[in-house]
Write an enzyme that holds these catalytic residues in place. Structure first.
Site, PDB file in Angstrom:
ATOM      1  N   SER A 228      34.389 -10.337  78.119  1.00 29.24           N
ATOM      2  CA  SER A 228      34.941 -11.541  78.739  1.00 29.24           C
ATOM      3  C   SER A 228      35.833 -12.300  77.770  1.00 29.24           C
ATOM      4  O   SER A 228      35.660 -12.245  76.546  1.00 29.24           O
ATOM      5  CB  SER A 228      33.809 -12.452  79.207  1.00 29.24           C
ATOM      6  OG  SER A 228      33.148 -13.036  78.090  1.00 29.24           O
ATOM      7  N   THR A 229      36.766 -13.053  78.326  1.00 25.54           N
ATOM      8  CA  THR A 229      37.616 -13.909  77.511  1.00 25.54           C
ATOM      9  C   THR A 229      36.787 -14.964  76.792  1.00 25.54           C
ATOM     10  O   THR A 229      37.063 -15.303  75.630  1.00 25.54           O
ATOM     11  CB  THR A 229      38.683 -14.571  78.390  1.00 25.54           C
ATOM     12  OG1 THR A 229      39.536 -13.546  78.923  1.00 25.54           O
ATOM     13  CG2 THR A 229      39.525 -15.564  77.607  1.00 25.54           C
ATOM     14  N   VAL A 231      33.723 -14.796  75.532  1.00 25.82           N
ATOM     15  CA  VAL A 231      33.125 -14.239  74.312  1.00 25.82           C
ATOM     16  C   VAL A 231      34.216 -13.764  73.350  1.00 25.82           C
ATOM     17  O   VAL A 231      34.094 -13.906  72.137  1.00 25.82           O
ATOM     18  CB  VAL A 231      32.162 -13.090  74.667  1.00 25.82           C
ATOM     19  CG1 VAL A 231      31.597 -12.444  73.402  1.00 25.82           C
ATOM     20  CG2 VAL A 231      31.022 -13.594  75.545  1.00 25.82           C
ATOM     21  N   GLY A 232      35.308 -13.236  73.906  1.00 31.51           N
ATOM     22  CA  GLY A 232      36.402 -12.769  73.063  1.00 31.51           C
ATOM     23  C   GLY A 232      36.965 -13.861  72.185  1.00 31.51           C
ATOM     24  O   GLY A 232      37.345 -13.622  71.028  1.00 31.51           O
ATOM     25  N   GLU A 249      40.205  -6.614  74.320  1.00 33.58           N
ATOM     26  CA  GLU A 249      40.539  -6.318  75.728  1.00 33.58           C
ATOM     27  C   GLU A 249      39.592  -7.148  76.572  1.00 33.58           C
ATOM     28  O   GLU A 249      38.398  -6.858  76.652  1.00 33.58           O
ATOM     29  CB  GLU A 249      40.404  -4.820  76.005  1.00 33.58           C
ATOM     30  CG  GLU A 249      41.091  -4.384  77.292  1.00 33.58           C
ATOM     31  CD  GLU A 249      40.108  -4.091  78.401  1.00 33.58           C
ATOM     32  OE1 GLU A 249      39.972  -4.966  79.299  1.00 33.58           O
ATOM     33  OE2 GLU A 249      39.492  -3.020  78.387  1.00 33.58           O
ATOM     34  N   CYS A 283      37.487  -4.248  84.613  1.00 33.19           N
ATOM     35  CA  CYS A 283      38.449  -5.247  84.115  1.00 33.19           C
ATOM     36  C   CYS A 283      39.774  -5.192  84.861  1.00 33.19           C
ATOM     37  O   CYS A 283      40.484  -6.194  84.952  1.00 33.19           O
ATOM     38  CB  CYS A 283      38.676  -5.044  82.618  1.00 33.19           C
ATOM     39  SG  CYS A 283      39.281  -3.405  82.165  1.00 33.19           S
TER      40      CYS A 283
END
Length: 482
Positions: A228-229, A231-232, A249, A283
Protein backbone atom coordinates in the site's frame (compact mmCIF):
# COMPACT_ATOMS: atom_id res chain seq x y z
CA UNK A 1 5.11 -24.35 11.39
CA UNK A 2 6.57 -21.57 9.24
CA UNK A 3 10.13 -20.80 10.29
CA UNK A 4 12.60 -18.12 9.48
CA UNK A 5 15.57 -19.29 7.41
CA UNK A 6 18.99 -17.79 8.11
CA UNK A 7 22.16 -19.08 6.50
CA UNK A 8 20.32 -22.14 5.23
CA UNK A 9 18.99 -23.13 8.67
CA UNK A 10 15.48 -22.91 10.07
CA UNK A 11 15.21 -20.48 12.98
CA UNK A 12 12.56 -19.68 15.53
CA UNK A 13 11.86 -16.47 17.33
CA UNK A 14 13.54 -15.64 20.66
CA UNK A 15 12.63 -18.30 23.26
CA UNK A 16 10.81 -20.15 20.43
CA UNK A 17 8.25 -17.35 20.25
CA UNK A 18 5.57 -17.86 17.63
CA UNK A 19 2.29 -16.37 16.49
CA UNK A 20 -0.80 -17.78 14.80
CA UNK A 21 -2.26 -16.91 11.43
CA UNK A 22 -5.94 -17.66 11.90
CA UNK A 23 -8.80 -18.19 9.53
CA UNK A 24 -10.55 -14.83 9.55
CA UNK A 25 -14.00 -16.42 9.62
CA UNK A 26 -13.65 -19.44 11.92
CA UNK A 27 -10.75 -18.32 14.08
CA UNK A 28 -9.06 -21.69 13.54
CA UNK A 29 -5.26 -21.66 13.43
CA UNK A 30 -4.10 -21.99 9.84
CA UNK A 31 -0.37 -21.47 10.33
CA UNK A 32 1.90 -21.16 13.35
CA UNK A 33 4.89 -19.00 12.45
CA UNK A 34 8.16 -18.00 14.07
CA UNK A 35 7.96 -14.57 15.70
CA UNK A 36 11.38 -13.32 14.69
CA UNK A 37 12.65 -10.23 16.46
CA UNK A 38 14.95 -7.46 15.22
CA UNK A 39 17.87 -9.62 16.45
CA UNK A 40 16.97 -12.44 14.05
CA UNK A 41 16.43 -9.90 11.28
CA UNK A 42 19.94 -8.57 11.82
CA UNK A 43 21.31 -12.12 11.78
CA UNK A 44 19.59 -12.70 8.45
CA UNK A 45 21.26 -9.60 7.00
CA UNK A 46 24.60 -10.76 8.45
CA UNK A 47 24.18 -14.13 6.75
CA UNK A 48 23.37 -12.46 3.44
CA UNK A 49 26.44 -10.23 3.78
CA UNK A 50 28.65 -13.25 4.51
CA UNK A 51 27.36 -15.07 1.43
CA UNK A 52 27.76 -12.08 -0.88
CA UNK A 53 31.47 -12.36 -1.80
CA UNK A 54 31.09 -15.91 -3.13
CA UNK A 55 27.72 -15.50 -4.85
CA UNK A 56 28.58 -12.19 -6.48
CA UNK A 57 31.75 -13.58 -8.06
CA UNK A 58 30.27 -16.80 -9.42
CA UNK A 59 30.20 -17.03 -13.22
CA UNK A 60 26.89 -15.54 -14.42
CA UNK A 61 25.98 -18.84 -16.05
CA UNK A 62 25.95 -20.55 -12.64
CA UNK A 63 23.58 -17.99 -11.17
CA UNK A 64 21.36 -18.27 -14.25
CA UNK A 65 21.34 -22.06 -13.97
CA UNK A 66 20.22 -21.83 -10.32
CA UNK A 67 17.31 -19.56 -11.23
CA UNK A 68 16.16 -21.80 -14.07
CA UNK A 69 16.31 -24.79 -11.72
CA UNK A 70 14.33 -22.74 -9.19
CA UNK A 71 11.53 -22.40 -11.74
CA UNK A 72 11.40 -26.19 -11.98
CA UNK A 73 11.37 -26.62 -8.19
CA UNK A 74 8.60 -24.03 -7.88
CA UNK A 75 6.52 -25.87 -10.47
CA UNK A 76 6.92 -29.05 -8.42
CA UNK A 77 5.57 -27.21 -5.37
CA UNK A 78 2.42 -26.01 -7.18
CA UNK A 79 -0.14 -28.18 -5.41
CA UNK A 80 1.40 -27.49 -2.00
CA UNK A 81 1.15 -23.77 -2.76
CA UNK A 82 -2.45 -24.15 -3.92
CA UNK A 83 -3.39 -25.81 -0.62
CA UNK A 84 -1.41 -23.43 1.58
CA UNK A 85 -2.52 -20.19 -0.08
CA UNK A 86 -6.09 -21.48 -0.06
CA UNK A 87 -5.93 -21.93 3.72
CA UNK A 88 -4.07 -18.73 4.57
CA UNK A 89 -5.67 -16.37 2.05
CA UNK A 90 -8.80 -17.98 0.61
CA UNK A 91 -7.10 -17.82 -2.79
CA UNK A 92 -8.75 -19.75 -5.61
CA UNK A 93 -6.71 -22.68 -7.01
CA UNK A 94 -6.71 -21.17 -10.50
CA UNK A 95 -5.30 -17.91 -9.17
CA UNK A 96 -2.47 -19.69 -7.33
CA UNK A 97 -1.57 -21.79 -10.36
CA UNK A 98 -1.54 -18.64 -12.48
CA UNK A 99 0.79 -17.08 -9.87
CA UNK A 100 3.16 -20.03 -10.14
CA UNK A 101 3.24 -19.82 -13.93
CA UNK A 102 4.04 -16.10 -13.85
CA UNK A 103 6.65 -16.59 -11.12
CA UNK A 104 8.40 -19.29 -13.16
CA UNK A 105 8.48 -16.97 -16.17
CA UNK A 106 9.98 -14.28 -13.92
CA UNK A 107 12.73 -16.61 -12.75
CA UNK A 108 13.66 -17.60 -16.29
CA UNK A 109 13.59 -14.01 -17.49
CA UNK A 110 15.72 -12.92 -14.52
CA UNK A 111 18.23 -15.63 -15.40
CA UNK A 112 18.79 -13.85 -18.71
CA UNK A 113 19.99 -10.77 -16.81
CA UNK A 114 22.90 -12.54 -15.10
CA UNK A 115 25.38 -11.52 -17.80
CA UNK A 116 24.54 -7.82 -17.40
CA UNK A 117 27.08 -7.48 -14.59
CA UNK A 118 30.68 -6.99 -15.60
CA UNK A 119 32.88 -4.53 -17.44
CA UNK A 120 32.09 -2.72 -20.69
CA UNK A 121 34.35 -0.38 -22.64
CA UNK A 122 33.15 3.19 -23.08
CA UNK A 123 34.27 5.94 -25.48
CA UNK A 124 37.16 7.97 -24.07
CA UNK A 125 37.32 11.74 -24.16
CA UNK A 126 41.12 12.01 -24.44
CA UNK A 127 43.95 10.27 -26.33
CA UNK A 128 46.03 7.84 -24.32
CA UNK A 129 43.11 7.07 -21.99
CA UNK A 130 40.63 4.24 -21.81
CA UNK A 131 37.25 4.33 -20.08
CA UNK A 132 35.34 1.37 -18.72
CA UNK A 133 31.97 1.07 -17.03
CA UNK A 134 31.91 -1.69 -14.45
CA UNK A 135 28.45 -2.80 -13.42
CA UNK A 136 28.42 -4.82 -10.25
CA UNK A 137 25.92 -6.13 -7.68
CA UNK A 138 24.71 -3.63 -5.11
CA UNK A 139 25.07 -5.94 -2.09
CA UNK A 140 22.34 -7.23 0.21
CA UNK A 141 18.80 -6.59 -1.02
CA UNK A 142 15.79 -6.49 1.29
CA UNK A 143 12.56 -7.70 -0.29
CA UNK A 144 9.18 -6.95 1.32
CA UNK A 145 6.48 -9.01 -0.38
CA UNK A 146 2.68 -8.70 -0.01
CA UNK A 147 -0.06 -11.31 0.28
CA UNK A 148 -2.37 -10.67 -2.65
CA UNK A 149 -0.26 -12.37 -5.34
CA UNK A 150 1.79 -14.21 -2.79
CA UNK A 151 3.84 -16.48 -5.05
CA UNK A 152 4.46 -14.08 -7.93
CA UNK A 153 5.42 -11.11 -5.79
CA UNK A 154 7.67 -13.06 -3.42
CA UNK A 155 9.58 -14.33 -6.46
CA UNK A 156 9.66 -10.88 -8.05
CA UNK A 157 11.21 -9.47 -4.87
CA UNK A 158 14.21 -11.82 -5.13
CA UNK A 159 14.65 -13.07 -8.72
CA UNK A 160 16.43 -10.17 -10.43
CA UNK A 161 18.53 -9.30 -7.36
CA UNK A 162 19.79 -12.90 -7.19
CA UNK A 163 20.46 -13.10 -10.93
CA UNK A 164 22.57 -9.95 -10.75
CA UNK A 165 24.75 -11.30 -7.94
CA UNK A 166 23.10 -9.78 -4.88
CA UNK A 167 22.14 -11.74 -1.81
CA UNK A 168 18.68 -11.30 -0.34
CA UNK A 169 16.62 -11.14 2.83
CA UNK A 170 12.92 -11.69 2.15
CA UNK A 171 10.46 -10.62 4.83
CA UNK A 172 7.21 -12.55 4.73
CA UNK A 173 3.76 -11.05 4.77
CA UNK A 174 2.04 -11.65 8.10
CA UNK A 175 -1.02 -12.87 6.16
CA UNK A 176 0.74 -15.74 4.36
CA UNK A 177 3.95 -16.81 6.17
CA UNK A 178 3.68 -20.47 5.16
CA UNK A 179 3.01 -19.63 1.51
CA UNK A 180 6.09 -17.42 1.41
CA UNK A 181 8.18 -20.02 3.26
CA UNK A 182 7.15 -22.63 0.68
CA UNK A 183 8.34 -20.34 -2.12
CA UNK A 184 11.70 -19.77 -0.41
CA UNK A 185 12.26 -23.48 0.23
CA UNK A 186 11.51 -24.29 -3.41
CA UNK A 187 14.10 -21.75 -4.55
CA UNK A 188 16.68 -23.04 -2.08
CA UNK A 189 16.22 -26.59 -3.36
CA UNK A 190 17.46 -25.34 -6.72
CA UNK A 191 20.98 -25.16 -5.29
CA UNK A 192 21.30 -21.67 -3.84
CA UNK A 193 24.28 -21.63 -1.45
CA UNK A 194 23.49 -21.12 2.22
CA UNK A 195 22.92 -17.48 3.09
CA UNK A 196 22.22 -16.31 -0.45
CA UNK A 197 18.47 -16.23 0.26
CA UNK A 198 17.33 -15.65 3.84
CA UNK A 199 13.79 -15.45 5.16
CA UNK A 200 12.23 -13.68 8.14
CA UNK A 201 8.74 -14.07 9.58
CA UNK A 202 7.41 -11.86 12.33
CA UNK A 203 4.32 -11.31 14.41
CA UNK A 204 2.17 -8.43 13.10
CA UNK A 205 2.91 -6.25 16.11
CA UNK A 206 6.67 -6.57 15.47
CA UNK A 207 6.59 -5.67 11.77
CA UNK A 208 7.75 -2.06 12.16
CA UNK A 209 10.70 -2.95 14.40
CA UNK A 210 11.82 -5.84 12.19
CA UNK A 211 11.65 -3.79 9.00
CA UNK A 212 13.44 -0.86 10.62
CA UNK A 213 16.25 -3.16 11.81
CA UNK A 214 16.67 -4.60 8.32
CA UNK A 215 16.71 -1.24 6.54
CA UNK A 216 19.17 0.16 9.09
CA UNK A 217 21.57 -2.78 8.74
CA UNK A 218 24.82 -1.52 7.13
CA UNK A 219 24.99 -4.41 4.65
CA UNK A 220 21.52 -3.74 3.18
CA UNK A 221 21.99 -1.56 0.11
CA UNK A 222 18.63 -1.85 -1.66
CA UNK A 223 15.02 -2.13 -0.51
CA UNK A 224 12.11 -3.26 -2.66
CA UNK A 225 8.56 -3.09 -1.35
CA UNK A 226 5.24 -3.96 -2.93
CA UNK A 227 2.15 -2.93 -1.01
CA UNK A 228 0.00 0.00 0.00
CA UNK A 229 0.97 3.62 -0.48
CA UNK A 230 0.39 4.20 3.23
CA UNK A 231 3.05 1.67 4.25
CA UNK A 232 5.25 2.57 1.29
CA UNK A 233 5.58 6.12 2.57
CA UNK A 234 6.86 4.77 5.90
CA UNK A 235 9.36 2.49 4.12
CA UNK A 236 10.59 5.41 2.02
CA UNK A 237 11.15 7.57 5.11
CA UNK A 238 13.09 4.80 6.88
CA UNK A 239 15.21 4.17 3.79
CA UNK A 240 15.90 7.87 3.28
CA UNK A 241 17.11 8.17 6.85
CA UNK A 242 19.80 5.60 6.04
CA UNK A 243 20.38 6.70 2.41
CA UNK A 244 19.13 3.38 1.04
CA UNK A 245 17.72 3.28 -2.48
CA UNK A 246 14.11 2.04 -2.72
CA UNK A 247 11.97 0.45 -5.38
CA UNK A 248 8.33 1.00 -4.39
CA UNK A 249 5.36 -0.52 -6.21
CA UNK A 250 2.37 0.83 -4.36
CA UNK A 251 -1.38 1.28 -4.58
CA UNK A 252 -3.20 1.71 -7.87
CA UNK A 253 -6.47 3.01 -9.22
CA UNK A 254 -6.67 1.19 -12.54
CA UNK A 255 -8.72 3.16 -15.07
CA UNK A 256 -10.11 1.81 -18.34
CA UNK A 257 -11.24 4.31 -20.97
CA UNK A 258 -13.87 3.09 -23.43
CA UNK A 259 -14.08 5.29 -26.51
CA UNK A 260 -17.24 5.53 -28.60
CA UNK A 261 -15.84 3.37 -31.42
CA UNK A 262 -14.64 0.56 -29.12
CA UNK A 263 -15.57 -3.11 -29.47
CA UNK A 264 -18.01 -3.03 -26.56
CA UNK A 265 -18.19 -6.80 -26.14
CA UNK A 266 -14.40 -7.07 -25.95
CA UNK A 267 -14.18 -4.07 -23.65
CA UNK A 268 -16.78 -5.55 -21.29
CA UNK A 269 -14.92 -8.87 -21.12
CA UNK A 270 -11.64 -7.09 -20.41
CA UNK A 271 -13.30 -4.90 -17.78
CA UNK A 272 -14.71 -7.94 -15.96
CA UNK A 273 -11.29 -9.59 -16.04
CA UNK A 274 -9.56 -6.45 -14.78
CA UNK A 275 -12.09 -5.73 -12.06
CA UNK A 276 -12.83 -9.20 -10.69
CA UNK A 277 -9.77 -11.47 -11.20
CA UNK A 278 -8.70 -12.64 -7.71
CA UNK A 279 -11.70 -10.73 -6.36
CA UNK A 280 -10.16 -7.47 -7.54
CA UNK A 281 -7.25 -7.83 -5.12
CA UNK A 282 -4.57 -6.93 -7.65
CA UNK A 283 -2.60 -3.69 -7.78
CA UNK A 284 -3.51 -3.36 -11.48
CA UNK A 285 -7.23 -4.05 -10.97
CA UNK A 286 -9.74 -1.96 -12.91
CA UNK A 287 -11.38 0.34 -10.36
CA UNK A 288 -12.91 2.89 -12.73
CA UNK A 289 -14.29 2.55 -16.25
CA UNK A 290 -14.55 5.91 -18.03
CA UNK A 291 -16.98 5.60 -20.95
CA UNK A 292 -18.01 8.09 -23.62
CA UNK A 293 -21.67 8.92 -23.06
CA UNK A 294 -22.73 7.86 -26.57
CA UNK A 295 -22.06 4.17 -25.79
CA UNK A 296 -22.26 4.14 -21.99
CA UNK A 297 -25.67 2.49 -21.71
CA UNK A 298 -24.82 -0.27 -24.17
CA UNK A 299 -21.49 -0.88 -22.45
CA UNK A 300 -23.01 -1.08 -18.96
CA UNK A 301 -25.56 -3.64 -20.19
CA UNK A 302 -22.71 -5.82 -21.50
CA UNK A 303 -20.65 -5.40 -18.35
CA UNK A 304 -23.59 -6.46 -16.20
CA UNK A 305 -23.87 -9.69 -18.19
CA UNK A 306 -20.14 -10.38 -17.82
CA UNK A 307 -20.24 -9.71 -14.07
CA UNK A 308 -23.24 -11.95 -13.53
CA UNK A 309 -21.51 -14.81 -15.32
CA UNK A 310 -18.97 -14.72 -12.49
CA UNK A 311 -21.44 -14.82 -9.62
CA UNK A 312 -20.77 -17.40 -6.91
CA UNK A 313 -23.09 -19.50 -4.78
CA UNK A 314 -22.51 -17.54 -1.58
CA UNK A 315 -24.08 -20.23 0.56
CA UNK A 316 -21.32 -22.57 -0.59
CA UNK A 317 -18.56 -20.07 0.19
CA UNK A 318 -16.14 -18.37 -2.17
CA UNK A 319 -16.47 -19.23 -5.84
CA UNK A 320 -13.86 -19.58 -8.58
CA UNK A 321 -12.65 -16.01 -8.04
CA UNK A 322 -11.62 -16.79 -4.46
CA UNK A 323 -12.41 -14.85 -1.29
CA UNK A 324 -11.93 -11.31 -0.11
CA UNK A 325 -9.04 -11.27 2.37
CA UNK A 326 -11.07 -10.54 5.53
CA UNK A 327 -14.48 -9.59 6.90
CA UNK A 328 -13.06 -6.13 7.63
CA UNK A 329 -12.22 -5.72 3.94
CA UNK A 330 -15.80 -6.68 3.04
CA UNK A 331 -17.10 -4.06 5.47
CA UNK A 332 -14.90 -1.42 3.82
CA UNK A 333 -16.12 -2.45 0.33
CA UNK A 334 -19.73 -2.24 1.44
CA UNK A 335 -18.97 1.25 2.72
CA UNK A 336 -17.68 2.24 -0.72
CA UNK A 337 -20.86 0.93 -2.33
CA UNK A 338 -23.19 2.59 0.18
CA UNK A 339 -21.40 5.92 -0.13
CA UNK A 340 -21.61 5.84 -3.92
CA UNK A 341 -25.32 4.96 -3.95
CA UNK A 342 -26.09 7.63 -1.35
CA UNK A 343 -24.39 10.20 -3.61
CA UNK A 344 -26.25 9.26 -6.77
CA UNK A 345 -24.60 6.16 -8.24
CA UNK A 346 -26.77 3.26 -9.41
CA UNK A 347 -26.06 -0.30 -8.29
CA UNK A 348 -26.21 -2.31 -11.51
CA UNK A 349 -25.45 -5.74 -10.09
CA UNK A 350 -23.78 -7.38 -7.10
CA UNK A 351 -23.06 -5.97 -3.68
CA UNK A 352 -24.09 -9.09 -1.76
CA UNK A 353 -21.58 -10.77 0.54
CA UNK A 354 -21.56 -13.67 3.00
CA UNK A 355 -18.48 -13.81 5.18
CA UNK A 356 -15.55 -13.16 2.84
CA UNK A 357 -17.41 -14.30 -0.29
CA UNK A 358 -18.62 -11.31 -2.31
CA UNK A 359 -20.39 -11.03 -5.63
CA UNK A 360 -18.88 -9.08 -8.53
CA UNK A 361 -20.29 -5.57 -8.24
CA UNK A 362 -20.87 -2.86 -10.86
CA UNK A 363 -22.01 0.70 -10.14
CA UNK A 364 -22.99 3.22 -12.83
CA UNK A 365 -22.95 7.04 -12.71
CA UNK A 366 -19.98 7.18 -10.34
CA UNK A 367 -18.78 10.77 -9.98
CA UNK A 368 -16.30 13.06 -8.29
CA UNK A 369 -16.89 13.28 -4.54
CA UNK A 370 -17.67 9.59 -4.10
CA UNK A 371 -15.13 7.46 -2.26
CA UNK A 372 -15.31 4.94 -5.09
CA UNK A 373 -14.09 7.65 -7.46
CA UNK A 374 -10.92 8.31 -5.46
CA UNK A 375 -9.94 5.40 -3.20
CA UNK A 376 -8.20 2.22 -4.25
CA UNK A 377 -10.89 -0.48 -4.13
CA UNK A 378 -8.93 -3.75 -3.76
CA UNK A 379 -12.07 -5.84 -4.04
CA UNK A 380 -14.64 -7.00 -6.62
CA UNK A 381 -16.25 -3.57 -7.10
CA UNK A 382 -15.98 -1.35 -10.17
CA UNK A 383 -17.49 2.02 -10.97
CA UNK A 384 -18.56 3.39 -14.38
CA UNK A 385 -18.00 7.10 -15.01
CA UNK A 386 -19.77 8.66 -18.01
CA UNK A 387 -18.00 11.45 -19.91
CA UNK A 388 -18.77 13.59 -22.94
CA UNK A 389 -15.67 12.84 -25.01
CA UNK A 390 -12.08 11.60 -25.05
CA UNK A 391 -10.67 14.83 -23.66
CA UNK A 392 -12.86 14.58 -20.58
CA UNK A 393 -11.96 10.90 -20.29
CA UNK A 394 -8.26 11.76 -20.06
CA UNK A 395 -8.99 14.46 -17.48
CA UNK A 396 -10.92 11.98 -15.32
CA UNK A 397 -8.27 9.28 -15.73
CA UNK A 398 -5.57 11.66 -14.52
CA UNK A 399 -7.71 13.00 -11.67
CA UNK A 400 -6.16 10.54 -9.24
CA UNK A 401 -3.22 10.51 -6.86
CA UNK A 402 -2.30 7.09 -8.28
CA UNK A 403 -0.70 6.20 -11.59
CA UNK A 404 0.06 2.51 -11.97
CA UNK A 405 -2.01 0.86 -14.73
CA UNK A 406 -4.62 1.98 -17.26
CA UNK A 407 -6.10 0.88 -20.56
CA UNK A 408 -7.84 2.43 -23.56
CA UNK A 409 -10.34 0.68 -25.85
CA UNK A 410 -11.00 2.02 -29.33
CA UNK A 411 -11.17 0.80 -32.92
CA UNK A 412 -9.21 3.76 -34.30
CA UNK A 413 -5.75 2.77 -33.07
CA UNK A 414 -4.16 6.13 -33.81
CA UNK A 415 -6.78 7.86 -31.66
CA UNK A 416 -6.52 5.22 -28.92
CA UNK A 417 -2.71 5.57 -28.88
CA UNK A 418 -3.03 9.34 -28.66
CA UNK A 419 -5.33 9.00 -25.64
CA UNK A 420 -3.01 6.41 -24.03
CA UNK A 421 -0.08 8.77 -24.41
CA UNK A 422 -1.83 11.41 -22.29
CA UNK A 423 -2.52 9.13 -19.33
CA UNK A 424 -0.33 9.56 -16.25
CA UNK A 425 0.45 5.91 -15.52
CA UNK A 426 3.49 3.69 -15.67
CA UNK A 427 1.63 1.06 -17.70
CA UNK A 428 -1.05 1.67 -20.35
CA UNK A 429 -2.61 -1.03 -22.53
CA UNK A 430 -4.52 -0.40 -25.75
CA UNK A 431 -7.46 -2.79 -26.23
CA UNK A 432 -6.41 -4.93 -23.27
CA UNK A 433 -7.16 -5.47 -19.60
CA UNK A 434 -5.44 -3.33 -16.98
CA UNK A 435 -4.31 -6.61 -15.40
CA UNK A 436 -1.41 -7.70 -17.58
CA UNK A 437 2.31 -8.14 -16.97
CA UNK A 438 5.32 -9.37 -18.92
CA UNK A 439 8.46 -10.13 -16.87
CA UNK A 440 10.64 -8.68 -19.64
CA UNK A 441 8.95 -5.27 -19.46
CA UNK A 442 9.47 -2.47 -16.87
CA UNK A 443 6.74 -2.58 -14.21
CA UNK A 444 6.01 0.30 -11.87
CA UNK A 445 4.01 3.45 -11.38
CA UNK A 446 3.95 7.22 -11.15
CA UNK A 447 2.73 9.63 -8.48
CA UNK A 448 1.52 7.87 -5.32
CA UNK A 449 1.86 4.48 -7.01
CA UNK A 450 5.57 4.58 -6.27
CA UNK A 451 8.86 4.81 -8.12
CA UNK A 452 11.40 2.48 -9.68
CA UNK A 453 10.74 -0.45 -11.99
CA UNK A 454 10.73 -4.21 -11.69
CA UNK A 455 11.12 -6.26 -14.86
CA UNK A 456 13.40 -6.40 -17.88
CA UNK A 457 16.52 -4.30 -18.14
CA UNK A 458 15.02 -1.74 -15.75
CA UNK A 459 15.74 -4.19 -12.92
CA UNK A 460 19.43 -4.05 -13.80
CA UNK A 461 19.43 -0.32 -13.04
CA UNK A 462 17.64 -0.92 -9.73
CA UNK A 463 19.84 -3.68 -8.27
CA UNK A 464 23.36 -2.85 -9.45
CA UNK A 465 25.95 -0.10 -9.11
CA UNK A 466 28.02 1.35 -11.95
CA UNK A 467 31.66 2.25 -11.46
CA UNK A 468 33.42 4.48 -13.99
CA UNK A 469 37.00 3.35 -14.40
CA UNK A 470 39.83 5.10 -16.28
CA UNK A 471 43.25 3.88 -17.47
CA UNK A 472 46.15 5.94 -18.82
CA UNK A 473 49.07 4.78 -20.94
CA UNK A 474 51.28 7.12 -18.94
CA UNK A 475 50.84 8.92 -15.62
CA UNK A 476 48.81 12.10 -15.78
CA UNK A 477 50.87 15.28 -16.28
CA UNK A 478 51.62 17.35 -13.21
CA UNK A 479 49.15 20.24 -13.21
CA UNK A 480 50.46 21.80 -10.00
CA UNK A 481 53.39 23.53 -11.68
CA UNK A 482 56.03 21.21 -10.23
Amino acid sequence: MANGIIGGLAVAGPDAASWDRRNTLTGAVVTRAAACSPAEAERAADAAAAAFPHWSTLPPEQRASCLCAAADRLTEATETLVATAGQELGAAPGWVRFNVDVACAMLRQAASLATEVGERAAPSAAPGMRYALCRRPAGVVLGLAPWNAAVTLAVRAVAAPLALGNTVVLKASELCPKTHETVVLALMRAGLPDGVLNFVTNAPEDAHAVVEALIAHPAVRRVNFTGSTRVGREIAVMAARHLKKCLLELSGKGTMIVLADADLDGAARAAAHGAFFNQGQVCMSTDRIVVEQAVAGAFVDRLRVEAERLRADLAAGAGPLGAVISPEAVTRLRGLIEDAVARGARLVTGGEAVGTAMQPTVLDHVAFGMRLHDEEVFGPVVGVIRVADADEAVTVANDSEFGLAASVFGADLDRARAVAGQIEAGIVHVNGSTVYDDPAMPFGGMKASGYGRFGGHAAVEEFTEVQWRTERDEPAPDRLGR
